[in-house]
Design a protein around this motif. Structure first.
Motif, short mmCIF file in Angstrom:
data_model
loop_
_atom_site.label_atom_id
_atom_site.label_comp_id
_atom_site.label_asym_id
_atom_site.label_seq_id
_atom_site.Cartn_x
_atom_site.Cartn_y
_atom_site.Cartn_z
N ALA B 143 0.84 -1.20 0.00
CA ALA B 143 0.00 0.00 0.00
C ALA B 143 0.87 1.25 0.00
O ALA B 143 0.62 2.21 -0.74
N LEU B 144 1.94 1.21 0.82
CA LEU B 144 2.89 2.33 0.88
C LEU B 144 3.56 2.52 -0.48
O LEU B 144 3.69 3.65 -0.97
N ALA B 145 3.96 1.40 -1.10
CA ALA B 145 4.62 1.45 -2.40
C ALA B 145 3.67 2.01 -3.45
O ALA B 145 4.06 2.86 -4.26
N ILE B 149 4.17 5.24 -5.61
CA ILE B 149 4.09 5.19 -7.08
C ILE B 149 3.08 6.21 -7.58
O ILE B 149 3.35 6.94 -8.55
N PHE B 150 1.92 6.30 -6.91
CA PHE B 150 0.86 7.20 -7.33
C PHE B 150 1.32 8.66 -7.27
O PHE B 150 1.15 9.42 -8.23
N ILE B 151 1.94 9.03 -6.14
CA ILE B 151 2.41 10.42 -5.98
C ILE B 151 3.50 10.74 -7.00
O ILE B 151 3.47 11.78 -7.66
N LEU B 154 1.98 11.16 -10.37
CA LEU B 154 1.26 12.44 -10.45
C LEU B 154 2.24 13.59 -10.72
O LEU B 154 2.01 14.42 -11.60
N ILE B 155 3.33 13.63 -9.93
CA ILE B 155 4.32 14.70 -10.10
C ILE B 155 4.91 14.64 -11.50
O ILE B 155 5.00 15.64 -12.20
N PHE B 157 3.72 13.17 -14.26
CA PHE B 157 2.73 13.40 -15.32
C PHE B 157 2.49 14.89 -15.53
O PHE B 157 2.25 15.34 -16.65
N ASN B 158 2.55 15.66 -14.42
CA ASN B 158 2.31 17.10 -14.52
C ASN B 158 3.58 17.91 -14.81
O ASN B 158 3.51 19.12 -14.99
N PHE B 166 -1.96 9.08 -17.94
CA PHE B 166 -1.56 8.83 -16.56
C PHE B 166 -1.08 7.40 -16.35
O PHE B 166 -0.21 7.14 -15.52
N LEU B 170 2.16 5.93 -14.34
CA LEU B 170 2.10 4.89 -13.31
C LEU B 170 3.04 3.74 -13.64
O LEU B 170 3.76 3.23 -12.78
N TRP B 172 5.73 3.88 -15.57
CA TRP B 172 7.10 4.35 -15.38
C TRP B 172 7.47 4.36 -13.90
O TRP B 172 8.56 3.89 -13.52
N THR B 174 6.29 2.59 -11.46
CA THR B 174 6.43 1.23 -10.92
C THR B 174 7.77 0.62 -11.33
O THR B 174 8.47 0.04 -10.50
N LEU B 177 10.49 2.34 -9.19
CA LEU B 177 10.55 1.96 -7.77
C LEU B 177 11.08 0.54 -7.60
O LEU B 177 11.92 0.29 -6.72
#
Lengths: 231, 231, 231, 231
Positions: B143-145, B149-151, B154-155, B157-158, B166, B170, B172, B174, B177
């Motif tokens: 869940a932490l990973a 990955i999500f954060i 997001l950074i 992608f923007n 998106f 995600l 990339w 994964t 990490l």
């Protein structure tokens, strides 16, 4: 104890250095694509030295045992190191007598000669002993890893049409689990990428297993040494 | 205890070997792209064996319980292994009766058959037990990973316009990490590269978590075994 | 203790669910390239909810302290969570009042809203606590890693002319140390490859440091829990 | 003890800051491809400061010893830090006196100046001490890894004709073992891929060794600190 350990080495260091040179001489030709005359001379010389070494070790194996002399002579060729020694001689014979014609396969066998070098380094033997002690558990992890690779490859092969044959999928799954990721084969569909992401994330737990096993084994080894030191 | 554990295996080893062959027969077609006649024969045979096996296990489950016989019959189909067994039969049925037409999805389900193999190996069961014990903690790491990955995605992608959607970001994040790094998707701007560097460096701490958890669990397991041995 | 911990959550679970929806509503637009009307509505709604939430938390912070009431009101905006809450509101304001025109930069700041989610998961907080406890040591490892990356990049930049600027060399060194290895930048000369090999081999020791630190910390945590359980 | 440790730092902090600036001034030119006038001025200034610093340290080394004064003067230039200081001066001299013409090689030597920075951070010194304590064991792992890389490269070089020379095979084997996997060199035959898969899978055990060694060492360090704290 140390004296007894040293007794298996011949008294003369010259012998050891000669053996090392022979091993290197037989490996050097494997590091070049060409087929030079000098390499064949090196090869034949090395093989002759290996044959003499093999017979010498066989002879001393019987002497070391002292009583039960005969059975030691019979057992020696079936010990692990004797088999490796024999394997390192066999490919060379095909060069002297060209009728064998199995050069392409035996070339790989010749590499077993390198294993001989381990005999000449004490410190590496200890590290390899730790790996050997945990060998069975590590092999179970390997079985688990192969199972994981097999299942991931099966899922990927049936989801992403980019993979031409099952071996490609197995190759991709292995490079993903071990996190090598060359990038020569990778999923091209979004479904394939999703499988790839899940495979890599769950695979981290499997790749962490050897690390845990070796750390635990090394900690026990250190504790055992401490206890024997404090006595 | 060991006797009770063995009692769920049928006395005849022939049965186990037959089951293994049936499992392999049903998996082999998944490893090829073509649709050969022989595969359909293998498939139908395997499914028939699986159906007989399923009914046989259901029957023996009731016998093993002895008293409370009826409730054992009712409970059995809801045990984890029974569900897996059922799932391994379902995709085969679509082959016998062609009206289902869900072949594409069920193909993936057929892979659950492989999980049956675990039943036949004792050593792997132990290793999987360790993973199962730490399952909840490992899922928290997951869940932490996923959060990380999500954060990161997001950074990225923007910041880097190279990423078209998106999901690419995600994917990339994964592969970064987990340190797989196929190289099919990577940042093209300097800002993107900087984010990539920071993401990989901080990610090392997250990837080190499973290793720590498994090492600790394995050490406890070894200690527990030591204590029960010394008694 | 647990009761006191729960007291900071509002009695109504509806409030929490509403906040979660608001957070998700404000993040969804960041996951798409386009600028849809619906996203602006979601954005404005979310920001309004965040403002109300911020004022509400500020108000309850003063109530919870009871005595020393005034200083609690003054201290609250400078707590870590209050700053994050404020940062999550700021980028939204630029949307309502268009005179700010700092949209491009604030887009990144908006991601801090995701951190709010951590508040709603107990289990993750524990894992993050372990990482926080070892924070200083892990940051030292990071400093060591950055030093290693800097030196490796310097050596590579001055040895392999393929690297156009120093940032490329830093990027390469980071992907090598973290073993990501995308493959978009790699050495093209034999000297560069040799440096790459040495860098990766010695880097393994640095990458193993976080694993060791976290394992040790996790083992201590387990022992501490054991001791408090056995009392 | 701590006082004695601090005594080697000059009383004035200005001196330390000046040295840091000189180190950075001498490194900055290494981070750019061009040969600007400003860099040469920075270079010469830095080298002059280093020479003064070197002589100053030599002088104070004798003073610190107090008795046995003369032997301290003779020993100092052969200490590890003095050699690094000297190496950091040498490449600069070639710039002042252009007759040396060894610029290309000395450029790499100039990087040793960065090591000077370690002197100014206490926390990193501790982490480096742990790495230094396990140095011998880690070097044995390195020897094991190099042996593994050599054997894998030999097998691959003789199996996959894609590898043009042995260095390519060594480079591939290193990037595979360390799981970097840039993807610039990878096997092109199925036999090569199979070797690659086996190499990566068995290599995981070797890569897990440093992690185990460092974890064990770090745990002992923590225990030792605990014991000295509780006294």
């Amino acid at each position: 104890m140390v004296q007894a350990d040293n007794s298996k080495y011949p008294p003369s260091v010259v012998y050891d250095v000669l053996m090392l040179l022979a091993i290197f001489a037989s490996i050097v030709p494997l590091m070049f694509r060409g087929n030079y005359q000098i390499f064949q001379v090196m090869e034949i010389t090395a093989v002759l030295i290996f044959i003499v070494d093999y017979l010498f070790r066989w002879y001393t194996a019987g002497l070391a045992a002292e009583h039960n002399n005969l059975s030691a002579y019979i057992k020696y060729p079936f010990t692990f190191m004797a088999i490796i020694d024999l394997l390192s001689i066999l490919p060379g014979l095909s060069l002297i007598n060209n009728s064998f014609k199995l050069l392409r396969i035996t070339r790989l066998l010749r590499i077993t000669r390198v294993l001989k070098l381990i005999r000449y380094s004490k410190h590496l033997v200890v590290l390899l002993a730790v790996l050997k002690k945990e060998c069975n558990v590590l092999l179970s992890v390997l079985a688990l890893a192969i199972g994981y690779i097999f299942i991931t490859a099966l899922i990927m092969f049936n989801s992403d049409m980019y993979f031409e044959n099952f071996f490609d999928a197995l190759y991709w799954a292995t490079t993903t689990l071990t996190t090598v990721g060359y990038g020569d084969i990778f999923p091209h569909t979004n479904l394939g990428r999703l499988i790839s992401m899940l495979s890599a994330l769950f695979g981290v737990a499997i790749i962490a297993l050897p690390s845990g096993i070796i750390t635990a084994s090394y900690l026990e080894e250190l504790k055992r040494q401490h206890r024997s030191d404090s006595r």
